[in-house]
Structures are given as C-alpha cells and as structure tokens.
Enzyme design. Structure first.
Site, PDB file in Angstrom:
ATOM      1  N   GLU A 202      30.512 -17.020 -13.893  1.00  0.00           N
ATOM      2  CA  GLU A 202      31.950 -17.474 -14.222  1.00  0.00           C
ATOM      3  C   GLU A 202      31.920 -19.225 -14.113  1.00  0.00           C
ATOM      4  OE1 GLU A 202      34.768 -15.394 -11.767  1.00  0.00           O
ATOM      5  OE2 GLU A 202      34.476 -13.686 -13.129  1.00  0.00           O
ATOM      6  N   GLU A 301      31.262  -7.868 -15.465  1.00  0.00           N
ATOM      7  CA  GLU A 301      32.230  -7.451 -14.298  1.00  0.00           C
ATOM      8  C   GLU A 301      33.797  -7.053 -14.921  1.00  0.00           C
ATOM      9  OE1 GLU A 301      33.240 -10.598 -11.606  1.00  0.00           O
ATOM     10  OE2 GLU A 301      31.432 -11.286 -11.315  1.00  0.00           O
TER      11      GLU A 301
END
Length: 514
Positions: A202, A301
């Site tokens: 991320e 995710e």
C-alpha cells in the site's frame, strides 16, 4: 426427526472436542435453530417467489477455488509463534489455503540486515521452513525497510515498521538479490518459481513515505534484482489500496521495459461510501478489463469491510454471508483473492487480549473458529464444476451456486446485504432437475447464521470474559460448529424440490450424493 444436531463439519482439534459441561448456554441457541429447521417444508416451488432451478442435464463449467490460493496475516515475526502456526495449520487443513502473505519480512525484528552488507536469514528460514512443512508457500511481500539502509525514521504500526525509501536504491537491489539467491540455495529454483514476490504494501495509503514515482523506482530495482537471479521468478505490484495506480503501473513497466508478472492490489467494500452490495464485483471487473490477459490479477487484501469496532461484523454471520455471496460474484475475474486475515493473533495496534474484538481473523484467540471460518469450510467442500442454474444473477439479497465433485452436489445459498439496511429472512425454493429416477436421495442441510454458528453471542452471554477458562473456551468452540439436519423434499420423477428459510446474513448449504 432429529432436526437439531449440533455436530460440526469437521474436527477442530482433539483437545477442543472433549465434552463441554454447562451446556445450558447453548440451549436457547439450539431452540431458535429448531424453529428455522421446522420452517423448512416439502412444498413445491409454486408458492415461493425466489426460485432457482439447478439443471443437471446442462453442461457444467469450471468452478475455481481462487479464494483458497492465499490468505493474509499480520507481520512476519508472528510466524515464529507457536499459536500463530497452530492457527495457520488449521486454516490450511480445514479451508484449503495454499499461500500466506504477511507484512514486514525485512523489519528489524526479523534481523535480516545487521548492517549494509551483513545479512541474516535464520528467522526467515525458520518461518519459510514451517510453511513448506505444512504444505503451504509464502506469497512474499517485500517489506518494510531495514533501518540499516533506510533514508529516514518514519514508522508505522505497533511494531514500528520503517516506511521510508532506501537511502540508496543499490542497497535495496543488493538486499533483494541476496534474498532471492539465498532462497535458491535453500529451496531450489523449481520451488521458488512457484512463489510470488510482491513489492511493498500500500504505497498510496500511508505505508510508504515517498511519492508514487519513488515507489515505481523501488519496483524497478526490485524487479531487476529478482529477474537477475532467475528470469522465471514471478514479481509484481503495485500492492496498492483501493485498486489504485494500476494504469500507472502498467504504463511505467511497459515504457521502461521492466518485467512484471502480475498486478496486485487491495479492495475493501468500505473503500467506497456509501457501502454498496456487490461493490467488489463492480470494482474488480473494471480492473480486470485493463489488466492484460497475460498477467495474473491478485487481490492480496480484502474482507467484509473496515467497519467500526462496535459493529462486530467480523465475528458474526454477516461475514459468512458476505464471503459466500462474493465468491459467487468474483468467479472468473481474479486469480488470487486473499482474505485479511486468518487469525486474530495480530499486532498492528498491539495484541488485544479480548476473545472477540472486531478483528479480521477467521479464527479468534484461543483457537475459536468464527462464522467466517465456517463459510470458507463450506466453500472448501464445493466441487470443481459449476452446475447450470437459473437465474444465474440471484435475487435482491439472495445468491446461489450449485457445484459437484462428481460424487456429491453441494448447493450454497446466501442472504446478504450491507450493514444497516433492513434485511428479512428469505424463503428460497430450489428445483433440481435431471436426477436418476431410480435413485432415492438423502439431503442434508447445513446452516451458518446468528442463531446457529454463534460463539460471539455465547461469549456475550458469558459476560464477555477477556480471559475465558478452558471450560468456557470449549463451550465457545462447540458454539462455532455447524449444525446439520435431514432436509425433506418433494420428488417428481427426475426432479426434486425443497424450500429453505435463510435468516438475515445467513448461509444455507444443501448436500446430497449422486
């Protein structure tokens, strides 16, 4: 008839199977479950608006278990703990997960870099050796920055992961090259060619202090280091949140002739507000349309949503219905879909001691499976061929899939909508056609909902003990098991019909041998 069996789909662990005393906590639960079971009747489908036809005479299609390819965890150092390993083995054995992904493989608590030129792989080997010993592999997230080569001191999370770019990208290249070379010497090229190397985590959502252009530079050095060890090793990214920067990643690697084998990203249903039912399908379909067909698409995710603490959505039937609905939705769109996370042994904010605390794990502390675990258990039981069903798009809140493994048919039904929306129990009628007229069939009904698989509510009735006794733990494990019963049906030649009432945020499964 024996409508209220509380035996589960499978063992948890022998130490958790001993007979539980004080079973009065379960009596209200089972009485409610009986009400739902009795409500199933053998009427034909004429009086039901939500009717599905499962047609065994039509060609079947592939039913991929893409959700089993990977499951997520916290950070790498947890993998040195015995209880973490116990939970992962349970998830692998019962749910079929093949890879596991976690943050922080290069964090200083793993002692990977003792200086700019001194590497230590002992802890990494210890962790990877365990994964291979239980039949799993790592989906390797290459993060975070060892302090020995970090350009700054910015950290994130309880375990102080350094999120700064390297002070010299050649030092990062050397780390990745040494790491990949070590893996070859320990496990062999053929093994490592089956692994995935995902660059960072991320970079657009607080886990990277540099710009996205800085991240692209990091990816360039990572890819070249990995490919220098073996051109067949799989490397990818950008591992972004909210399906971000996919086009930029594709453009950058194409223009600069940088190798990339897969696109990885993340998406949660709460990323887009207000929350929409089926939003993952909409977003992932759009991403799939721009990712070239020669690249795998990995969503490393996702879960049922990053909701507030007091919703307890991860602990209840809500998560199980979300899982079943979305596995139906996403069939054929994504190659890897990794639930975040398999266990509540998790330290991003420090390890919370309470049994249930709105964490994302499939397994609560003290090895108590949640309803979400049981949903994946039912999905694991599905076959590898999908049976032709109409309507294929489901109804307003109800979805259904029918599969076969050649000997058993399993029909999964979910009743799901987003949190906060009114949701009623739904009566669903299923008509199965194309059966052997000379054979009698025995149908078994399994249920997951807040009245059946409900360790969270049993725990609340106990007074929400932070540190339950062993007897209380065994009661909670018992409350997590999936009840089953014989399901009556109406037979008409080569077809049979049955009705099932699916509670709000509930899952029903009907199985029979063919």
């Amino acid at each position: 008839r024996d409508f209220c069996l509380s035996r589960g789909l499978g063992d948890v662990y022998k130490r958790q199977q001993r007979r539980v005393r004080g079973r009065s906590l379960l009596i209200p639960v089972l009485l409610v479950a009986c009400i739902y079971f009795v409500s199933v009747n053998a009427a034909a489908c004429s009086n039901t608006t939500q009717v599905f036809q499962v047609d065994l005479t039509k060609p079947t299609t592939v039913w991929s278990h893409f959700w089993e390819k990977c499951v997520g965890s916290g950070h790498a150092h947890l993998g040195l703990r015995e209880d973490w390993r116990e939970h992962l083995k349970l998830a692998h054995d019962k749910l079929g997960f093949q890879y596991v992904r976690f943050h922080g493989l290069f964090d200083d608590d793993m002692s990977v870099m003792l200086s700019e030129t001194a590497f230590s792989w002992y802890n990494v080997d210890n962790l990877f050796d365990f994964l291979l010993s239980i039949g799993m592999k790592p989906l390797v997230e290459l993060s975070f920055m060892p302090e020995a080569i970090a350009s700054g001191t910015s950290t994130i999370m309880h375990y102080k992961a350094n999120i700064t770019p390297p002070k010299n990208y050649t030092l990062w290249y050397n780390l990745i090259h040494e790491f990949a070379s070590h893996l070859v010497s320990r496990y062999g090229r053929e093994e490592i060619r089956q692994w995935y190397f995902e660059t960072w985590n991320e970079p657009n959502c607080g886990f990277w202090s540099g710009s996205f252009d800085d991240y692209l530079t990091l990816y360039q050095y990572t890819s070249r280091a990995i490919k220098a060890v073996d051109p067949l090793f799989k490397v990818g990214g950008p591992a972004t949140c909210q399906s971000g920067h996919i086009s930029e990643m594709l453009d950058y690697t194409s223009k600069n002739k940088i190798a990339i084998d897969f696109i990885s990203t993340h998406e949660y249903p709460t990323d887009i507000q207000p929350v929409q039912r089926g939003i993952l399908k909409k977003v992932i379909s759009q991403v799939r349309s721009i990712v070239p067909s020669n690249l795998e698409l990995l969503y490393t995710e996702y879960n049922d949503g990053l909701y507030a603490y007091d919703t307890f959505s991860h602990e209840t039937g809500y998560a199980s219905a979300f899982i079943v609905k979305n596995m139906i939705d996403l069939q054929g769109l994504v190659d890897v879909l990794s639930w975040w996370t398999f266990s509540d042994i998790f330290e991003e904010g420090g390890q919370v001691s309470s049994v249930f605390h709105q964490n994302w794990g499939l397994i609560a502390l003290n090895t108590i499976p949640k309803p979400s675990f049981r949903a994946f258990e039912l999905l694991h039981r599905t076959g590898n061929r999908r049976i032709y069903t109409t309507p294929d798009s489901g109804y307003a809140t109800v979805d259904l899939v029918a599969t076969t493994n050649g000997t058993e048919i399993l029909i999964l039904i979910s009743n799901h909508d987003v949190l906060g929306k009114p949701l009623d129990a739904q009566t669903v009628c299923v008509n199965v056609v194309g059966l052997n007229t000379a054979k009698n069939y025995a149908l078994t009904l399994y249920r997951i909902d807040d009245d059946t698989v409900n360790p969270f509510f049993v725990w609340k009735n106990m007074g929400m003990p932070t540190y339950p006794t062993q007897a209380q733990i065994q009661t909670l494990v018992k409350a997590s098991e999936v009840p089953f019963s014989n399901l009556p049906y109406e037979r008409n030649g080569e077809s049979l019909s049955f009705n099932v009432v699916v509670p709000p945020h509930g899952v029903a499964a009907v199985a029979f041998n063919i």
